[in-house]
Every structure is written in structure tokens, then in C-alpha cells.
Design an enzyme around this catalytic site. Structure first.
Site, PDB file in Angstrom:
ATOM      1  N   HIS A 209       3.645  -1.200 -56.437  1.00 10.06           N
ATOM      2  CA  HIS A 209       3.044  -2.531 -56.439  1.00 10.06           C
ATOM      3  C   HIS A 209       3.560  -3.224 -55.178  1.00 10.06           C
ATOM      4  O   HIS A 209       4.699  -3.682 -55.140  1.00 10.06           O
ATOM      5  CB  HIS A 209       3.462  -3.278 -57.709  1.00 10.06           C
ATOM      6  N   HIS A 211       3.445  -6.005 -52.201  1.00 15.81           N
ATOM      7  CA  HIS A 211       2.967  -7.303 -51.698  1.00 15.81           C
ATOM      8  C   HIS A 211       2.817  -7.264 -50.193  1.00 15.81           C
ATOM      9  O   HIS A 211       3.423  -6.451 -49.500  1.00 15.81           O
ATOM     10  CB  HIS A 211       3.906  -8.422 -52.164  1.00 15.81           C
ATOM     11  N   HIS A 303     -18.342  -0.337 -25.469  1.00 14.42           N
ATOM     12  CA  HIS A 303     -18.291   0.104 -26.865  1.00 14.42           C
ATOM     13  C   HIS A 303     -19.697   0.427 -27.383  1.00 14.42           C
ATOM     14  O   HIS A 303     -19.928   1.465 -27.993  1.00 14.42           O
ATOM     15  CB  HIS A 303     -17.678  -0.986 -27.749  1.00 14.42           C
TER      16      HIS A 303
HETATM   17  C1  HCA Z   1       4.583 -10.933 -61.381  1.00 12.49           C
HETATM   18  C2  HCA Z   1       5.459  -9.900 -60.719  1.00 12.49           C
HETATM   19  C3  HCA Z   1       4.772  -8.696 -60.148  1.00 12.49           C
HETATM   20  C4  HCA Z   1       4.770  -7.547 -61.155  1.00 12.49           C
HETATM   21  C5  HCA Z   1       4.257  -6.257 -60.628  1.00 12.49           C
HETATM   22  C6  HCA Z   1       4.007  -5.183 -61.666  1.00 12.49           C
HETATM   23  C7  HCA Z   1       5.555  -8.331 -58.890  1.00 12.49           C
HETATM   24  O1  HCA Z   1       3.885 -11.661 -60.673  1.00 12.49           O
HETATM   25  O2  HCA Z   1       4.571 -11.027 -62.593  1.00 12.49           O
HETATM   26  O3  HCA Z   1       3.938  -5.460 -62.851  1.00 12.49           O
HETATM   27  O4  HCA Z   1       3.864  -4.021 -61.266  1.00 12.49           O
HETATM   28  O5  HCA Z   1       5.028  -8.468 -57.802  1.00 12.49           O
HETATM   29  O6  HCA Z   1       6.718  -7.962 -59.026  1.00 12.49           O
HETATM   30  O7  HCA Z   1       3.456  -8.998 -59.788  1.00 12.49           O
HETATM   31 CU    CU Z   2       2.980  -8.893 -57.760  1.00 10.29          CU
END
Ligand code: HCA
Ligand code: CU
Length: 486
Positions: A209, A211, A303
Site C-alpha cells: 500500500h 502513498h 515527434h
Molecule cells: C488509513 C491507513 C492506510 C491503511 C492501508 C492499508 C495507510 O488511512 O487508514 O490498510 O493497507 O496508508 O496506512 O491507508
Molecule cells: Cu493509505
């Protein structure tokens, strides 16, 4: 395939978890209605995502309702493939509420970095381990599959992360999400982290997960998959807290391009992106990879000339993968070949000399914006002295709807209307109106006369006139793609 593209075809076993409805709704300003969530969930399932994270039921009544109804769609077989996941804090009340909806899986998250332990949870590492174990077990007692999310895992002490994952596994979690909650991982570190975890805590499957705070979410997700993650968390258009998480569209295309893995039906991506753009109110910028307006539009003469010979010169993968089309702009950057190709597409043939002159004029005239086909044709007309633009239509076509008086026979009124000069077709219709007329006239004045005659006909109570601007042939070419611009 040469160069650095095309890593190791077929080497990854990976699927997507889409969290547009959970993480995506955590985008500031975004709130989907329950109906919108159902529509998005169905399209995601159709596209083939492995899991849909439908929401965190304890957050709000409408979030709970959406999760409940998405689980309902799964039960009815309307959602066929995707596993439905409900999010939950590591708290009995949350878990109970989530599990009571009977999703396929409950995902329990708990911060495992010292920062989270100290300032958020205010517990010791030992206490954290027992909470994680207890909560996972508690959820398992409700008969659902459990994913444990190690929140802020990338800032956690590795030794403790291993203990936390072990605790979750031993309590019955079959998946663990390793969350780069603040987006600070780098790809190399990410890959090693997953490789190490798989070695040190086998017996569970791993999610990543990631960001996007530093723009590395896609790179980190791919690196995690190389390290052994089997599920990548994504959102459509990359929605989510702050800078969001890895965008579904980018991850899906990168997986195909680099590893030959097709995790979703790529052709549904533009539709998904537009749907989520509309419902979220978060616009997709023109330069967004994969789904942005400009993703397959070329500009510089060099291009465009290259792309006209072979699109691979300036495209990493063909727009056809997504059911999109390529195009190029006409402006001061345009070269001879591009201009000629565009004029040919518009059905205009010019001499070499005329082409040069048109090109000069294009370069002289266009400022910041590109020229529309209409503008280009105007220039071409000036240079060549020939009429090149389609003339305005010689006839006006209109549709007139008619409501009849309450106590007349519609058929009699229709018959009276059918003999008015200019009325070409008469149909009785159901709904709001009673009769539909197709009318032709040679001028606006003549159209007015016809409409007046209709209004003056006995039994007619009300009319409504719509002009037909142009008929659209119902072929593929009429779809509103980028091809119309330039
Ligand atoms: C959140 C946290 C989460 C959980 C990610 C997941 C994060 O916003 O609750 O459950 O895999 O970024 O840690 O989104
Ligand atoms: Cu998250």
C-alpha cells in the site's frame, strides 16, 4: 525488446486491490454517494480487480450502507470475481460492525512505527503485539478472512515489524499489508523489505500500500511486487489522503508493459477514470499518465514526423491498449509532414509551395494555443484562394414535439399536421408529448412559418422545437476521443 524497458515477462504473480471507495474517499473534498459507489464497484469488478476495499463501516452510516450493498451485489452474483474487503481499526466495535456485514475479508490496521506507537496508540511494543494478536483473532472468530495492515510499516523498526507480522499471522491473518503510509520509501528499499519479510515471516501473502507523497508510489509498488508482494493497492486516478496512492491506471499499464502481466481489462480504464473524475470532482490533469488528455498527443514537428512513420518512435506503448487514439497538435511547433498529414485528413490537397506558405502562416499565427481544424482550414483558404471549408447547410432540419388538447384524438391531429408543407414525418409518441414531427425548411424564416402552421392547427395545445445541428454517423469514428481536436 531492447533497452531498459520490458523487465521479466511473466515473472510476477500479482493482482490489484482497488481502494477508490475507501482510501479514495479519504481525499479531501471527496464523498461518493452510495449509488455512485455501487456503480464504481461494478465497473471495477468488470475490469477484473482481485479485491475491492469497499469502505470502513464504522466511519459513517452511509459508508456502512455502501459496504453492505456492495457485499449484497457480490452475494447476488452481480459482482462476480472481486473479493470484498471491509476496513477496520484494531478495535472490537469496528471489527464487529465490519464482520457483521459478512464481507469476504476484514482488514485491520494498526500503526507499527515507534512514532505511531508513541504518539497515536500510546502503547509499548509489547502491548501493541498483544493488541494485534487479539484483534486478528477476534475477527477470525467471526468467520471472515483477515488481512492485517502494518500501518507506517516503512518507518517501523524492522525487527518489530517482523514480530507484528508474525503475531498477525499466528492469530490467523492470511494476508498482511505493508503500508508506506507517508510515502517515504524508495524502490530499492521497498523491494528488499518485501524480500526480507517473505524470508523472515513466510506463510502469509503480502499486499503493498504505497502513498505518493514523493511521487514514488508506482515505482515502490512495482518494486514491492518484484520483492514478492502479490496484491498492489491502487485507486482510480490515484485518489487518497494527501497526494494519494498508486493510480490503478499507471500500475496496470506498467505491469503489462514491463512484466507482461494483465491485471485488469485495460480497455475499461478510460471509462473508470472518467467515472471517478466525475463522481469525485477531482479533475484529471491533461498531463496525467495513461488517462490524461495529452497522454497520446504529440506536438513538436520532429515527434509528429516520427510518429507518422512509426508511433513507437515517441510512444512507450500504443494508445490502442486503452482503446484510445493518438493525435497531434497544429501550432508553431508543427512541421511540414505533420501539417500535410493533417490537411490530408481534412480532405485538402495542396501543392508543395502552398504547404510551405500555410506552414509559415501557422507558425506566425498561433500563440500559446493550438489551432483547431477550422482555423487551419481558414488559413489554407487564404493561402490557396480555394473554398475548403464545408458550407453551412442549405436546409434546416428540426424536430417539433406537440402536446394535444385533452379531448381530441391524437391520430386526427397527426393527420392534419401531416399535410402542412415542410412537415416530413409524423409519429405518435408516448410520454410527455403526443406527436413528434420532423420538419425541413430552407431558411429560419421558412422554419418559423412551418412551426406557426403547426401551432395554429386545431387540437394542438403546445409545441417545442429543436434544431438538428448535424447528424452523427453511429460508427466508431464518432466517439468523443482526442481525435476531434488539434
Ligand atoms: C488509513 C491507513 C492506510 C491503511 C492501508 C492499508 C495507510 O488511512 O487508514 O490498510 O493497507 O496508508 O496506512 O491507508
Ligand atoms: Cu493509505
Amino acid at each position: 525488446m531492447g533497452g531498459v524497458g520490458g523487465e521479466r515477462p511473466g515473472s510476477l504473480r500479482v493482482g490489484l486491490l482497488d481502494s477508490t471507495l475507501r482510501e479514495g474517499e479519504q481525499t479531501p473534498g471527496v464523498s461518493f454517494t452510495v449509488e455512485q459507489k455501487l456503480e464504481i464497484a461494478r465497473l471495477l469488478d468488470q475490469a477484473g480487480v482481485a479485491m475491492i476495499e469497499a469502505g470502513h463501516p464504522s466511519v459513517a452510516p452511509d459508508v456502512r450502507e455502501a459496504v453492505r450493498r456492495i457485499i449484497g451485489l457480490k452475494r447476488e452474483g452481480i459482482i462476480r470475481g472481486a473479493e470484498i474487503v471491509a476496513h477496520s481499526r484494531a478495535a472490537r466495535s469496528d471489527i464487529e460492525e465490519a464482520a457483521s456485514l459478512e464481507p469476504d475479508r476484514v482488514a485491520i490496521f494498526y500503526g507499527v512505527s515507534d512514532i505511531h506507537l508513541r504518539y497515536k496508540h500510546r502503547v509499548s511494543r509489547e502491548e501493541a503485539l498483544s493488541i494485534i494478536g487479539e484483534m486478528v483473532e477476534y475477527a477470525r472468530e467471526h468467520g471472515v478472512k483477515v488481512r492485517f495492515t502494518a500501518e507506517d510499516a516503512t518507518r517501523a523498526d524492522y525487527g518489530f515489524l517482523v514480530e507484528a507480522v508474525r503475531a498477525a499471522r499466528d492469530a490467523g491473518a492470511d494476508r498482511v499489508s505493508i503500508a508506506d503510509t507517508v510515502g517515504i520509501a524508495t524502490p530499492y528499499a521497498m523491494r528488499r523489505l518485501f524480500e526480507s519479510l517473505r524470508r523472515d515471516v513466510p506463510g502469509v501473502e503480502y499486499d503493498v500500500h504505497a502513498h505518493n507523497d514523493l511521487g514514488l508510489a508506482v515505482a515502490n509498488s512495482l518494486a514491492a511486487a518484484e520483492g514478492g508482494a502479490t496484491i498492489i493497492h491502487v485507486t482510480v486516478n490515484g485518489l487518497g489522503e494527501r497526494a494519494g496512492i498508486a493510480p490503478l491506471e499507471q500500475v496496470a499499464v506498467a505491469l503489462k508493459r514491463h512484466y507482461g502481466v494483465e491485471v485488469v481489462d485495460l480497455k475499461l480504464i478510460p471509462q473508470l477514470s472518467r467515472l471517478v473524475e466525475r463522481y469525485s470532482g477531482v479533475p484529471v490533469p491533461p498531463n496525467a499518465p495513461v488517462v490524461g488528455e495529452n497522454a497520446f498527443i504529440h506536438k513538436a514537428g520532429v515527434h509528429v514526423a516520427g510518429v507518422l512513420r512509426n508511433p513507437e518512435t515517441y510512444e512507450p506503448y500504443p494508445p490502442e491498449w486503452l482503446g484510445r487514439t493518438r493525435d497531434y497538435t497544429i501550432d508553431k511547433y508543427t512541421g511540414r509532414r505533420g501539417l500535410q498529414a493533417r490537411l490530408e485528413r481534412l480532405g485538402v490537397r495542396v501543392s508543395e509551395e502552398e504547404l510551405q506558405k500555410i506552414l509559415q502562416e501557422v507558425k506566425r499565427r498561433s500563440g500559446a494555443r493550438w489551432l483547431r481544424d477550422e482555423d487551419l482550414l481558414e488559413i489554407a483558404e487564404e493561402v490557396t484562394g480555394r473554398a475548403l471549408r464545408p458550407r453551412p447547410p442549405e436546409e434546416i432540419e428540426a424536430l417539433v414535439t406537440v402536446k394535444c388538447e385533452a379531448n381530441v384524438y391524437t391520430t386526427s391531429v397527426a393527420r392534419r399536421l401531416s399535410v402542412i408543407p415542410g412537415v416530413e414525418e409524423v409519429a405518435e409518441v408516448t410520454g410527455e408529448n403526443d406527436i413528434l414531427l420532423r420538419v425541413r425548411a430552407r431558411s429560419p424564416v421558412e422554419l418559423n412559418q412551418v412551426v406557426e402552421a403547426i401551432r395554429g392547427t386545431r387540437g394542438v395545445r403546445e409545441t417545442y422545437t429543436m434544431l438538428v445541428l448535424r447528424r452523427i454517423p453511429l460508427s466508431d469514428g464518432a466517439r468523443p476521443q482526442a481525435a476531434g481536436r488539434g
